[in-house]
Write an enzyme that holds these catalytic residues in place. Sequence first.
Site, PDB file in Angstrom:
ATOM      1  N   SER A   1       0.834  -1.197   0.000  1.00 26.37           N
ATOM      2  CA  SER A   1       0.000   0.000   0.000  1.00 26.37           C
ATOM      3  C   SER A   1       0.868   1.245   0.000  1.00 26.37           C
ATOM      4  CB  SER A   1      -0.915   0.037   1.223  1.00 26.37           C
ATOM      5  OG  SER A   1      -1.639   1.261   1.266  1.00 26.37           O
TER       6      SER A   1
ATOM      7  N   GLU B   1      -8.036   1.780  -7.259  1.00 31.29           N
ATOM      8  CA  GLU B   1      -9.376   2.015  -6.719  1.00 31.29           C
ATOM      9  C   GLU B   1     -10.448   1.866  -7.800  1.00 31.29           C
ATOM     10  OE1 GLU B   1     -10.734   2.833  -3.695  1.00 31.29           O
ATOM     11  OE2 GLU B   1      -8.835   2.491  -2.687  1.00 31.29           O
TER      12      GLU B   1
END
Length: 427
Positions: free
Chosen positions: A170, A314
Site C-alpha cells: 500500500s 481504486e
Amino acid sequence: MTAEPRPWPAPPATGPVTATVRLPGSKSMTARALVLAALADGPSVIEAPLRARDTTLMAAGLRALGVGVDTTDDDRWVIEPGVLRGPARIDVGLAGTIMRFLPPAAALADGVVEFDGDPHARNRPLKPIVEALRALGVDIDASATGGLPLTVRGAGLIEGGEAVIDASGSSQFVSGLLLSAARFTKGLTLRHEGPPVPSAPHLRMTTHMLRAAGAGVDESVPDVWRVEPGPLRGRTWTIEPDLSGAAPFFAAAMVTGGAVTLAGWPADSWQPAERLSELLTALGAEVTRTDEGLTVTGTGTLRGITADLSEVSELTPVIAALAALADGPSELRGVAHIRGHETDRISALATELGKAGADVTEFPDGLRIVPGPLHGTTFETYADHRMAHAAAVIGLAVPGIDLADVGCTSKTLPEFPELWSELVTRS
C-alpha cells in the site's frame, strides 16, 4: 459497530443516462488535509470536504488526540491544532487512511493511544508501518500479524532519521509516515525496498500537499523520500470532487450511451484524471474537459481492454464491471495489493461477476474477464463500497441485480443510492 445490511435492487437503465453530477470532495485529499491541519502551527480550514464514514471517523480520531475539529458546517471544517495527548481510543472503522495515517501522529502524542476497528480491519495490512515506527524508536504493540488492534505509547516526540519500508502492499504506508515526518525532530528519510509501490498518484498527492503546507520534501531519487523537519502552516484546503467516486457515474454514461459531467472539476488536479481518461477512452468512451467540468460520453460500444491498473487500483471494480459488459475479453493486471483492501477485491470480483454469468479467471495480480450472457443475481458487497459501485453498474444493463448491502457506500458517499437512483430514473 457496523450497521445492519441494507439490501437494494440496482435500478436498470431505460435509456441513455445524461446528467451533470456534483459529488462531494475527494476522500484521499480530505484525509490528508485533516492530518496536515492537525499537525500545523495554526488553524486551518477545509473547504468542500467529504463528509462520510471514513472522514468523520478520522475527525473523531484527531479530536481524541486533543485536536479541535469543528465539522458542524458541511462545507467548511475548521481545525484548531492542540497539544497531542493520550490516553485515547481511535476507531478506524474499515479505513486504511486512519489505520495508516494516525499511528505516526499518535506517536507524537504524550500518552497511550489504542487503535481498533471493524472486524475485517484486523485483516488489512499494517505491519510495514508498525515496523518502520519501531525502527524510529516508537513503542508499539500490535497483533500477532502486525496489525490491529494496535497500542501506541506516545512519548511526545519522534526523533526521526532514516527508515526502510516495503510499501508494495500500500502506498499509504509511505504517505502515513511522510504526513507526520516534518514534526519528527530530525525529519525523515524513508526508503522503499521491495516490489513497486502501487497507486503512485496518491503518493504524489501526499508530497504536493506537504509542500503546500510548507514542508521541505525531496523525492528526486526513486523510492526515496526526504521530509525536512520544520513547522507545517495552517492554511485553507479546497478539496476537489472525488474522482474515484465519480467512476460509477461515468460508467453509467458508457453503459447507456449517455453523457455524464462531473461539475466543479479543477483545471489542475492532484488526482489521476489523465489515467482515468486513458482507460475510459480505451474502453470506448469520449472524455472531454470544459469549463463545465469533466464529461464522459458513451459511444454505444464497450470494448475489452488489456490494462495495468497499478496506479489507479481504486477503479478496478468499476473497470471490471465495464469489462463484463464489453464486446470482448479484458485483462486487468498490476493490482495484487487490492487483495488487502476493504475485502480481497480480486477474489470478490471473480466470484460475483462469475455468479452473474461472466467467465472470470483470477490471477495473483488481477483478472481476465470474458463477457457472457449476464443474468440477475444477488451481488455480495463484502462491506466494500467499490464492490457496491460495480454491482450498480452491472445492474444498469442486467435486470435483477440485487445488492446484498448498499449501506457500505456510506464509507465514502452516503448519498450514493439516492444519487444513483435519481440518475438512472431520469434516463
